[in-house]
Design a protein around this motif. Structure first.
Motif, PDB file in Angstrom:
ATOM      1  N   ASP A  34     -12.425 -15.454 -16.284  1.00 60.07           N
ATOM      2  CA  ASP A  34     -11.621 -15.753 -15.099  1.00 60.07           C
ATOM      3  C   ASP A  34     -10.291 -15.031 -15.189  1.00 60.07           C
ATOM      4  N   ASP A  35      -9.806 -14.578 -14.062  1.00 54.76           N
ATOM      5  CA  ASP A  35      -8.503 -13.933 -14.031  1.00 54.76           C
ATOM      6  C   ASP A  35      -7.403 -14.964 -14.224  1.00 54.76           C
ATOM      7  N   SER A  36      -6.344 -14.533 -14.874  1.00 55.30           N
ATOM      8  CA  SER A  36      -5.170 -15.393 -14.954  1.00 55.30           C
ATOM      9  C   SER A  36      -4.455 -15.329 -13.609  1.00 55.30           C
ATOM     10  N   TYR A  37      -3.480 -16.190 -13.420  1.00 54.01           N
ATOM     11  CA  TYR A  37      -2.743 -16.207 -12.160  1.00 54.01           C
ATOM     12  C   TYR A  37      -2.035 -14.875 -11.926  1.00 54.01           C
ATOM     13  N   GLU A  38      -1.459 -14.301 -12.987  1.00 55.28           N
ATOM     14  CA  GLU A  38      -0.751 -13.025 -12.870  1.00 55.28           C
ATOM     15  C   GLU A  38      -1.709 -11.899 -12.477  1.00 55.28           C
ATOM     16  N   GLU A  39      -2.909 -11.882 -13.073  1.00 53.24           N
ATOM     17  CA  GLU A  39      -3.900 -10.863 -12.730  1.00 53.24           C
ATOM     18  C   GLU A  39      -4.360 -11.023 -11.275  1.00 53.24           C
ATOM     19  N   HIS A  40      -4.495 -12.250 -10.854  1.00 53.96           N
ATOM     20  CA  HIS A  40      -4.905 -12.535  -9.480  1.00 53.96           C
ATOM     21  C   HIS A  40      -3.858 -12.004  -8.491  1.00 53.96           C
ATOM     22  N   ILE A  41      -2.585 -12.284  -8.742  1.00 52.56           N
ATOM     23  CA  ILE A  41      -1.498 -11.813  -7.871  1.00 52.56           C
ATOM     24  C   ILE A  41      -1.428 -10.296  -7.885  1.00 52.56           C
ATOM     25  N   LEU A  42      -1.546  -9.680  -9.059  1.00 49.00           N
ATOM     26  CA  LEU A  42      -1.505  -8.226  -9.163  1.00 49.00           C
ATOM     27  C   LEU A  42      -2.640  -7.584  -8.375  1.00 49.00           C
ATOM     28  N   PHE A  43      -3.835  -8.143  -8.452  1.00 45.98           N
ATOM     29  CA  PHE A  43      -4.973  -7.625  -7.707  1.00 45.98           C
ATOM     30  C   PHE A  43      -4.692  -7.652  -6.209  1.00 45.98           C
ATOM     31  N   HIS A  44      -4.152  -8.765  -5.713  1.00 50.89           N
ATOM     32  CA  HIS A  44      -3.888  -8.872  -4.287  1.00 50.89           C
ATOM     33  C   HIS A  44      -2.775  -7.926  -3.846  1.00 50.89           C
ATOM     34  N   LYS A  45      -1.779  -7.708  -4.695  1.00 48.23           N
ATOM     35  CA  LYS A  45      -0.733  -6.737  -4.373  1.00 48.23           C
ATOM     36  C   LYS A  45      -1.312  -5.331  -4.287  1.00 48.23           C
ATOM     37  N   GLN A  46      -2.200  -4.991  -5.209  1.00 49.91           N
ATOM     38  CA  GLN A  46      -2.833  -3.674  -5.184  1.00 49.91           C
ATOM     39  C   GLN A  46      -3.703  -3.513  -3.945  1.00 49.91           C
ATOM     40  N   GLN A  47      -4.454  -4.555  -3.587  1.00 48.52           N
ATOM     41  CA  GLN A  47      -5.293  -4.487  -2.397  1.00 48.52           C
ATOM     42  C   GLN A  47      -4.449  -4.309  -1.144  1.00 48.52           C
ATOM     43  N   TYR A  48      -3.323  -5.006  -1.070  1.00 47.47           N
ATOM     44  CA  TYR A  48      -2.442  -4.890   0.083  1.00 47.47           C
ATOM     45  C   TYR A  48      -1.854  -3.477   0.164  1.00 47.47           C
ATOM     46  N   SER A  49      -1.478  -2.910  -0.974  1.00 46.92           N
ATOM     47  CA  SER A  49      -0.944  -1.543  -0.986  1.00 46.92           C
ATOM     48  C   SER A  49      -1.994  -0.541  -0.515  1.00 46.92           C
ATOM     49  N   LYS A  50      -3.227  -0.712  -0.963  1.00 46.89           N
ATOM     50  CA  LYS A  50      -4.308   0.166  -0.511  1.00 46.89           C
ATOM     51  C   LYS A  50      -4.543   0.013   0.979  1.00 46.89           C
ATOM     52  N   TRP A  51      -4.502  -1.220   1.475  1.00 47.68           N
ATOM     53  CA  TRP A  51      -4.715  -1.470   2.886  1.00 47.68           C
ATOM     54  C   TRP A  51      -3.631  -0.778   3.718  1.00 47.68           C
ATOM     55  N   LYS A  52      -2.351  -0.915   3.278  1.00 48.41           N
ATOM     56  CA  LYS A  52      -1.259  -0.274   4.008  1.00 48.41           C
ATOM     57  C   LYS A  52      -1.409   1.247   4.009  1.00 48.41           C
ATOM     58  N   ALA A  53      -1.755   1.817   2.868  1.00 50.92           N
ATOM     59  CA  ALA A  53      -1.924   3.264   2.781  1.00 50.92           C
ATOM     60  C   ALA A  53      -3.035   3.738   3.717  1.00 50.92           C
ATOM     61  N   ASN A  54      -4.129   3.009   3.765  1.00 57.69           N
ATOM     62  CA  ASN A  54      -5.227   3.370   4.666  1.00 57.69           C
ATOM     63  C   ASN A  54      -4.826   3.234   6.129  1.00 57.69           C
ATOM     64  N   ARG A  55      -4.023   2.228   6.463  1.00 53.25           N
ATOM     65  CA  ARG A  55      -3.559   2.069   7.837  1.00 53.25           C
ATOM     66  C   ARG A  55      -2.713   3.265   8.252  1.00 53.25           C
ATOM     67  N   TYR A  56      -1.808   3.706   7.365  1.00 48.78           N
ATOM     68  CA  TYR A  56      -0.976   4.871   7.678  1.00 48.78           C
ATOM     69  C   TYR A  56      -1.837   6.123   7.849  1.00 48.78           C
ATOM     70  N   LYS A  57      -2.805   6.296   6.972  1.00 47.61           N
ATOM     71  CA  LYS A  57      -3.689   7.460   7.092  1.00 47.61           C
ATOM     72  C   LYS A  57      -4.428   7.453   8.424  1.00 47.61           C
ATOM     73  N   ARG A  58      -4.968   6.298   8.810  1.00 47.88           N
ATOM     74  CA  ARG A  58      -5.692   6.208  10.072  1.00 47.88           C
ATOM     75  C   ARG A  58      -4.765   6.419  11.271  1.00 47.88           C
ATOM     76  N   PHE A  59      -3.541   5.902  11.165  1.00 49.75           N
ATOM     77  CA  PHE A  59      -2.580   6.068  12.247  1.00 49.75           C
ATOM     78  C   PHE A  59      -2.261   7.553  12.462  1.00 49.75           C
ATOM     79  N   PHE A  60      -1.948   8.270  11.387  1.00 46.09           N
ATOM     80  CA  PHE A  60      -1.615   9.682  11.525  1.00 46.09           C
ATOM     81  C   PHE A  60      -2.836  10.519  11.906  1.00 46.09           C
ATOM     82  N   PHE A  61      -4.007  10.101  11.447  1.00 47.98           N
ATOM     83  CA  PHE A  61      -5.240  10.784  11.864  1.00 47.98           C
ATOM     84  C   PHE A  61      -5.447  10.625  13.367  1.00 47.98           C
TER      85      PHE A  61
END
Length: 92
Positions: A35-62
């Motif tokens: 099981d992930d620790s709480y810190e690993e869980h938060i880090l995973f969600h931060k990384q997912q959010y960063s990827k989501w934002k980057a993809n949104r910008y890419k799609r917007f400029f595309f």
């Protein structure tokens, strides 16, 4: 008492069901992870959010590149209206 309960336990994995053996717990952690620790869980969600934002910008400029600024703005307004309407219906 705990040992008796664990003897009847079953380990559920992506490969199927297995009888759980308390003596093989380290092997289970190596093979299936832990099981992930709480810190690993938060880090995973931060990384997912960063990827989501980057993809949104890419799609917007595309979209700007392919359709132009005016059509992109019209599409954004339309998407916002659809989202608001959808939220009204699924709010309750």
């Amino acid at each position: 008492v705990v040992q008796e309960k664990l003897d009847d336990a079953v380990l559920l994995t992506h490969e199927g069901f297995y009888n759980f053996d308390i003596n093989r717990i380290d092997e289970y952690f190596e093979k299936y992870g832990r099981d992930d620790s709480y810190e690993e869980h938060i880090l995973f969600h931060k990384q997912q959010y960063s990827k989501w934002k980057a993809n949104r910008y890419k799609r917007f400029f595309f979209e700007i590149e392919r359709l132009g600024i005016l059509r992109t703005v019209i599409n954004m307004i339309y998407r916002l209206k659809i989202t608001k309407i959808r939220n009204l219906f699924y709010k309750y």
